[in-house]
Design an enzyme around this catalytic site. Structure first.
Site, mmCIF file in Angstrom:
data_model
loop_
_atom_site.group_PDB
_atom_site.id
_atom_site.type_symbol
_atom_site.label_atom_id
_atom_site.label_comp_id
_atom_site.label_asym_id
_atom_site.label_seq_id
_atom_site.Cartn_x
_atom_site.Cartn_y
_atom_site.Cartn_z
ATOM 1 N N GLU A 13 30.407 -0.068 34.877
ATOM 2 C CA GLU A 13 29.418 0.978 34.607
ATOM 3 C C GLU A 13 29.053 1.068 33.122
ATOM 4 O OE1 GLU A 13 30.213 3.960 38.388
ATOM 5 O OE2 GLU A 13 31.517 4.146 36.649
ATOM 6 N N GLY A 79 28.190 7.481 46.352
ATOM 7 C CA GLY A 79 27.906 7.355 47.778
ATOM 8 C C GLY A 79 26.834 8.369 48.151
ATOM 9 N N MET A 173 33.585 10.409 42.176
ATOM 10 C CA MET A 173 34.967 10.780 41.885
ATOM 11 C C MET A 173 35.203 11.295 40.464
ATOM 12 S SD MET A 173 36.761 7.678 44.088
ATOM 13 C CE MET A 173 38.402 8.361 44.054
ATOM 14 N N GLU A 174 34.134 11.591 39.712
ATOM 15 C CA GLU A 174 34.318 12.033 38.311
ATOM 16 C C GLU A 174 33.380 13.139 37.841
ATOM 17 O OE1 GLU A 174 33.540 8.737 38.999
ATOM 18 O OE2 GLU A 174 35.607 8.011 39.099
ATOM 19 N N ASP A 197 26.410 3.029 48.202
ATOM 20 C CA ASP A 197 26.852 3.015 49.605
ATOM 21 C C ASP A 197 26.514 4.357 50.250
ATOM 22 O OD1 ASP A 197 29.442 3.616 47.744
ATOM 23 O OD2 ASP A 197 29.430 4.886 49.521
#
Ligand code: ADE
Length: 232
Positions: A13, A79, A173-174, A197
């Site tokens: 990233e 996602g 997740m962050e 995704d």
């Protein structure tokens, strides 16, 4: 000189950013690498936090308290929860919550942060800059709710629960931990994600296939944001 942090969660990233800036210095701090450079008379500090809420909290805190960054831009992948979002689409967070934070046993709603709220609001002026960038470059940019948890979601039932409970458009997740950190220190932040995704049973395969290309899409937009922030 202005100082701006640019964060991702994974090496992929931030790699497009390091390639864009070309030269940078590496500083080791709190068990992580921080890459500093000067761009258009602005100091830039870049790091990938490693995955998860704790790692991203540590990195965002270091960016602010140790490196003295005044604004924080986060770019990466997510996602999709909203079925309108497809691989490669960009979503900017208007607000963020933690889908795995649960003290409902004490009468609080899902995601409630003690002495806080369910959602952290992102900085309105950075979102406005993102709108301008998207318009100028004719890029489709969705504004929406992003939720965060310490789990890679690859299950339709979990995704549907998150969609319903948080009215979320995307998950990762962050973001929410970075948001809470930045708001706690009064530092304006911006969280951008490109879809890798659909957080369903195929998510891990889709993630492996599209993570790099989606991370590049996000990084390119972050650079355009940076140019506009610096020129403002
Ligand atoms: N980041 C990208 N895709 C994700 C997923 N399905 N769950 C959690 N974080 C993600």
């Amino acid at each position: 000189m202005k100082k701006i942090a640019i964060m991702g969660a994974m090496p992929e990233e931030i790699e497009p950013l390091l390639n864009f800036f070309g030269t940078y210095e590496t500083t080791r701090y709190a068990n992580n690498n921080y890459y500093t450079t000067v761009y258009k008379n602005t100091q830039i500090v870049i790091a990938y936090s490693k995955i998860g809420k704790v790692n991203s909290t540590i990195t965002a805190s270091a960016m602010i308290c140790h490196f003295g960054c005044e604004k924080l831009l986060f770019g990466g992948v997510a996602g999709a929860v909203n079925p309108e979002l497809h691989v490669g689409d960009l979503v900017v967070a208007t607000k963020l919550g933690q889908h795995d934070l649960d003290i409902t046993a004490f009468g609080h709603p899902y995601g409630y942060v003690p002495e806080g709220a369910v959602y952290e609001e992102a900085d309105a002026s950075l979102i406005e800059i993102a709108r301008e960038v998207a318009k100028e470059k004719e890029i489709k940019l969705k504004e929406g709710i992003i939720v965060t948890g310490d789990q890679f979601v690859c299950d339709n039932a979990r995704k549907e629960w998150i969609a319903k409970t948080f009215n979320a458009d995307a998950l990762e997740m962050e973001g929410a931990s970075v948001a809470l950190t930045c708001n706690s220190f009064g530092v304006p932040f911006f969280i951008l994600r490109s879809i890798s995704d659909a957080a369903d049973m195929d998510a891990s395969f889709s993630f492996d296939e599209f993570m790099i290309s989606s991370a590049k899409i996000s990084a390119k937009f972050v650079v355009a944001m940076l140019d506009k922030i610096i020129n403002d």
